[in-house]
Design a protein around this motif. Structure first.
Motif, PDB file in Angstrom:
ATOM      1  N   GLY A 224       1.429  -6.150 -23.014  1.00  0.00           N
ATOM      2  CA  GLY A 224       2.834  -6.419 -23.302  1.00  0.00           C
ATOM      3  C   GLY A 224       3.651  -5.222 -23.698  1.00  0.00           C
ATOM      4  N   ALA A 225       3.077  -4.022 -23.754  1.00  0.00           N
ATOM      5  CA  ALA A 225       3.862  -2.844 -24.125  1.00  0.00           C
ATOM      6  C   ALA A 225       4.775  -2.439 -22.981  1.00  0.00           C
ATOM      7  CB  ALA A 225       2.931  -1.680 -24.484  1.00  0.00           C
ATOM      8  N   GLY A 226       5.967  -1.995 -23.342  1.00  0.00           N
ATOM      9  CA  GLY A 226       6.907  -1.534 -22.321  1.00  0.00           C
ATOM     10  C   GLY A 226       7.541  -2.681 -21.561  1.00  0.00           C
ATOM     11  N   LEU A 227       7.995  -2.378 -20.334  1.00  0.00           N
ATOM     12  CA  LEU A 227       8.725  -3.355 -19.541  1.00  0.00           C
ATOM     13  C   LEU A 227       8.013  -3.750 -18.261  1.00  0.00           C
ATOM     14  CD1 LEU A 227      12.276  -1.739 -19.788  1.00  0.00           C
ATOM     15  CD2 LEU A 227      11.422  -3.666 -21.115  1.00  0.00           C
ATOM     16  N   GLY A 228       7.259  -2.816 -17.683  1.00  0.00           N
ATOM     17  CA  GLY A 228       6.716  -3.051 -16.355  1.00  0.00           C
ATOM     18  C   GLY A 228       5.763  -4.217 -16.264  1.00  0.00           C
ATOM     19  N   HIS A 229       5.065  -4.563 -17.357  1.00  0.00           N
ATOM     20  CA  HIS A 229       4.099  -5.655 -17.300  1.00  0.00           C
ATOM     21  C   HIS A 229       4.763  -6.968 -16.924  1.00  0.00           C
ATOM     22  CE1 HIS A 229       5.853  -6.561 -21.188  1.00  0.00           C
ATOM     23  NE2 HIS A 229       5.251  -7.727 -21.147  1.00  0.00           N
ATOM     24  N   GLN A 230       6.061  -7.116 -17.231  1.00  0.00           N
ATOM     25  CA  GLN A 230       6.770  -8.348 -16.911  1.00  0.00           C
ATOM     26  C   GLN A 230       6.907  -8.538 -15.415  1.00  0.00           C
ATOM     27  OE1 GLN A 230      10.524  -8.433 -18.955  1.00  0.00           O
ATOM     28  NE2 GLN A 230       9.667  -7.505 -20.801  1.00  0.00           N
ATOM     29  N   PHE A 231       6.769  -7.450 -14.655  1.00  0.00           N
ATOM     30  CA  PHE A 231       7.057  -7.523 -13.232  1.00  0.00           C
ATOM     31  C   PHE A 231       5.845  -7.222 -12.358  1.00  0.00           C
ATOM     32  CE2 PHE A 231      10.879  -6.315 -15.534  1.00  0.00           C
ATOM     33  CZ  PHE A 231      11.723  -7.352 -15.188  1.00  0.00           C
ATOM     34  N   LEU A 232       4.673  -7.047 -12.974  1.00  0.00           N
ATOM     35  CA  LEU A 232       3.481  -6.828 -12.170  1.00  0.00           C
ATOM     36  C   LEU A 232       3.189  -8.017 -11.270  1.00  0.00           C
ATOM     37  CD1 LEU A 232       1.077  -5.036 -14.668  1.00  0.00           C
ATOM     38  CD2 LEU A 232       1.918  -4.142 -12.506  1.00  0.00           C
ATOM     39  N   ARG A 233       3.677  -9.198 -11.638  1.00  0.00           N
ATOM     40  CA  ARG A 233       3.475 -10.380 -10.798  1.00  0.00           C
ATOM     41  C   ARG A 233       4.086 -10.176  -9.419  1.00  0.00           C
ATOM     42  NH1 ARG A 233       7.157 -14.241 -14.363  1.00  0.00           N
ATOM     43  NH2 ARG A 233       6.375 -12.781 -15.897  1.00  0.00           N
ATOM     44  N   HIS A 234       5.121  -9.341  -9.325  1.00  0.00           N
ATOM     45  CA  HIS A 234       5.771  -9.137  -8.040  1.00  0.00           C
ATOM     46  C   HIS A 234       4.889  -8.378  -7.059  1.00  0.00           C
ATOM     47  CE1 HIS A 234       9.316 -10.777  -9.806  1.00  0.00           C
ATOM     48  NE2 HIS A 234       9.442  -9.794 -10.676  1.00  0.00           N
ATOM     49  N   LEU A 235       3.851  -7.710  -7.570  1.00  0.00           N
ATOM     50  CA  LEU A 235       2.960  -6.977  -6.684  1.00  0.00           C
ATOM     51  C   LEU A 235       2.086  -7.909  -5.871  1.00  0.00           C
ATOM     52  CD1 LEU A 235       1.816  -4.129  -9.094  1.00  0.00           C
ATOM     53  CD2 LEU A 235       3.749  -4.163  -7.534  1.00  0.00           C
ATOM     54  N   ALA A 236       2.083  -9.207  -6.222  1.00  0.00           N
ATOM     55  CA  ALA A 236       1.211 -10.155  -5.528  1.00  0.00           C
ATOM     56  C   ALA A 236       1.587 -10.310  -4.062  1.00  0.00           C
ATOM     57  CB  ALA A 236       1.260 -11.523  -6.227  1.00  0.00           C
ATOM     58  N   ARG A 237       2.807  -9.973  -3.702  1.00  0.00           N
ATOM     59  CA  ARG A 237       3.243 -10.176  -2.326  1.00  0.00           C
ATOM     60  C   ARG A 237       3.389  -8.870  -1.540  1.00  0.00           C
ATOM     61  NH1 ARG A 237       4.196 -15.282  -1.745  1.00  0.00           N
ATOM     62  NH2 ARG A 237       4.972 -16.553  -3.447  1.00  0.00           N
ATOM     63  N   THR A 238       3.169  -7.747  -2.164  1.00  0.00           N
ATOM     64  CA  THR A 238       3.331  -6.486  -1.459  1.00  0.00           C
ATOM     65  C   THR A 238       2.088  -6.174  -0.628  1.00  0.00           C
ATOM     66  OG1 THR A 238       2.511  -5.289  -3.386  1.00  0.00           O
ATOM     67  CG2 THR A 238       4.888  -5.537  -3.185  1.00  0.00           C
ATOM     68  N   HIS A 239       2.310  -5.583   0.544  1.00  0.00           N
ATOM     69  CA  HIS A 239       1.193  -5.196   1.413  1.00  0.00           C
ATOM     70  C   HIS A 239       0.682  -3.803   1.064  1.00  0.00           C
ATOM     71  CE1 HIS A 239       1.877  -8.675   3.982  1.00  0.00           C
ATOM     72  NE2 HIS A 239       3.157  -8.392   3.964  1.00  0.00           N
ATOM     73  N   LEU A 240       1.530  -2.982   0.450  1.00  0.00           N
ATOM     74  CA  LEU A 240       1.164  -1.608   0.174  1.00  0.00           C
ATOM     75  C   LEU A 240       1.833  -1.166  -1.123  1.00  0.00           C
ATOM     76  CD1 LEU A 240      -0.072   1.140   1.123  1.00  0.00           C
ATOM     77  CD2 LEU A 240       2.096   1.558   2.302  1.00  0.00           C
ATOM     78  N   LEU A 241       1.103  -0.442  -1.958  1.00  0.00           N
ATOM     79  CA  LEU A 241       1.655   0.104  -3.192  1.00  0.00           C
ATOM     80  C   LEU A 241       1.733   1.619  -3.075  1.00  0.00           C
ATOM     81  CD1 LEU A 241      -0.324  -1.952  -5.882  1.00  0.00           C
ATOM     82  CD2 LEU A 241       1.922  -2.431  -4.913  1.00  0.00           C
ATOM     83  N   LEU A 242       2.879   2.176  -3.452  1.00  0.00           N
ATOM     84  CA  LEU A 242       3.040   3.623  -3.519  1.00  0.00           C
ATOM     85  C   LEU A 242       3.000   4.029  -4.984  1.00  0.00           C
ATOM     86  CD1 LEU A 242       5.922   4.332  -0.962  1.00  0.00           C
ATOM     87  CD2 LEU A 242       3.461   4.234  -0.558  1.00  0.00           C
ATOM     88  N   HIS A 243       2.022   4.804  -5.349  1.00  0.00           N
ATOM     89  CA  HIS A 243       1.924   5.283  -6.723  1.00  0.00           C
ATOM     90  C   HIS A 243       2.682   6.607  -6.792  1.00  0.00           C
ATOM     91  CE1 HIS A 243      -0.716   5.466 -10.533  1.00  0.00           C
ATOM     92  NE2 HIS A 243       0.416   6.111 -10.709  1.00  0.00           N
ATOM     93  N   VAL A 244       3.891   6.550  -7.358  1.00  0.00           N
ATOM     94  CA  VAL A 244       4.753   7.726  -7.440  1.00  0.00           C
ATOM     95  C   VAL A 244       4.373   8.527  -8.681  1.00  0.00           C
ATOM     96  CG1 VAL A 244       7.132   8.553  -7.499  1.00  0.00           C
ATOM     97  CG2 VAL A 244       6.578   6.429  -6.289  1.00  0.00           C
TER      98      VAL A 244
END
Length: 372
Positions: A224-244
């Motif tokens: 729960g730290a920070g903000l990004g954890h709230q939106f990791l659920r959106h990665l469920a539909r991505t075909h590819l992740l770019l780690h910037v």
């Protein structure tokens, strides 16, 4: 408009109309017999996907949705009018949960297939249905059954082909601005991105993909730290992740260590949320190479790439870019486009699973009466 990715609503399908008791009474017909009609079925509630919506914000103001009730029957064997179905518009990518049972009701993936979330009640039967050779003047009738009533949790998962991962200030928003028409907020302080941004990337006409800028992750995000954890659920539909990766961070943190932290957070998130984010294909994108002297740039990129491969065991492709100057972004976009087209082609050749047809709930089953 602020991105809203969760909403709680209540839906109520229409009740079935009641059957009636009636007898035919006309001049010169003293024994007309029963003619009570059936009621009408209640309207059902559907969630209809709408490609023009990208937020659940409207559900903050209207939280209760009810379909029309079926009308009661009437004499002369007249059946009551069926209640109109109610179609509630939601963004594509909405996952529907039953708040009381915790079950997943379904997902709204396309605009062509509405999702049934509350079934309308069945009609009641009029006394004409009960006429038989031994019961010529029946006075029985049945009432319509109640429509389903549910408390639902709507969860919006971004429908994106490519998701951007990385620490705050890694340059994800700058990258999506550089390769698409999206205009996310960009600044030199952490957590500039407070909600996912979507951008359509089109290297040429009729060839495009959707990129999502996910808020930056920090250590402890899975708890729960920070903000990004709230939106990791959106990665469920991505075909590819770019780690910037920021190759020259202002706080002088080690880029390799930053990548290791994010990788660990993905694994921990999967363990606590029963997800598979860590298993999705990821490419490394070394951003802000313009911070290195041009004469030393090639050697620095090679050295950092070697560290990723030896220390983290990374075996995928590595792209070096400057999102601010758009250096290297064209090559990255074309590589993504070709990769996604290969993925889509392979998926099109695979057989589609059959869609199960669920029977109506037991509460909606009824006996059809016929004359003897």
């Amino acid at each position: 408009m602020k991105f809203v990715d969760e909403a709680k609503i209540k839906v109520k399908a229409g009740d079935g109309g009641n059957g009636v008791v009636g007898f035919r009474r006309e001049k010169y017909i003293p024994q007309g017999g029963p003619d009570g009609g059936d009621g009408g079925d209640g309207g059902s509630v559907f969630l209809q996907g709408d490609a023009n919506l990208n937020t659940l914000a409207d559900f903050r103001f209207v939280r209760h949705y009810e379909a029309e009730r079926g009308q009661n029957g009437s004499g002369a064997n007249q059946t009551g009018k069926k209640g109109d179905d109610l179609f509630v518009r939601v963004p594509l990518g909405t996952v529907v949960h039953d708040q009381d049972t915790g079950e997943v009701v379904g997902e709204v993936i396309t605009a062509d297939t509405p999702l049934l979330v509350a079934k309308g009640g069945w009609h009641g039967l009029g006394n004409a249905r009960f006429k038989s050779s031994t019961n010529r003047a029946p006075r029985q009738k049945t009432d319509g059954t109640p429509g389903e009533e549910r408390r639902l949790l709507l969860e919006l998962r971004v429908l994106a082909d490519v998701g951007l991962l990385g620490m705050p200030n890694a340059g994800k928003s700058t990258l999506i601005r550089a390769v698409s028409q999206a205009k996310p907020k960009v600044a030199d302080y952490p957590f500039t991105t407070l909600h996912p941004n979507l951008g359509v990337v089109a290297p040429e006409p009729h060839r495009s993909f959707v990129m999502a800028d996910i808020p930056g992750l920090i250590e402890g995000a899975a708890e729960g730290a920070g903000l990004g954890h709230q939106f990791l659920r959106h990665l469920a539909r991505t075909h590819l992740l770019l780690h910037v990766v920021d190759v020259a961070p202002l706080d002088e943190t080690d880029p390799v260590e930053s990548v290791a932290i994010i990788e660990d957070e993905l694994v921990r998130y999967d363990e606590t949320h029963d997800a598979d984010a860590a298993e999705r294909q990821r490419w490394l994108v070394l951003n802000k190479i313009d911070q290195w002297p041009e004469a030393d740039r090639a050697d620095a990129i090679a050295a950092l790439t070697t560290r990723f491969r030896t220390e983290l065991g990374y075996e995928g492709p590595v792209f070096a870019i400057s999102a601010l100057n758009r250096e290297g972004t064209a090559a990255l976009v074309w590589a993504i486009m070709e990769h996604l087209e290969r993925e889509r082609a392979s998926q099109d050749t695979q057989p589609k699973p059959a869609v199960p047809v669920n029977p109506p709930p037991a509460s909606h089953q009824h006996l059809e009466w016929t004359e003897d």
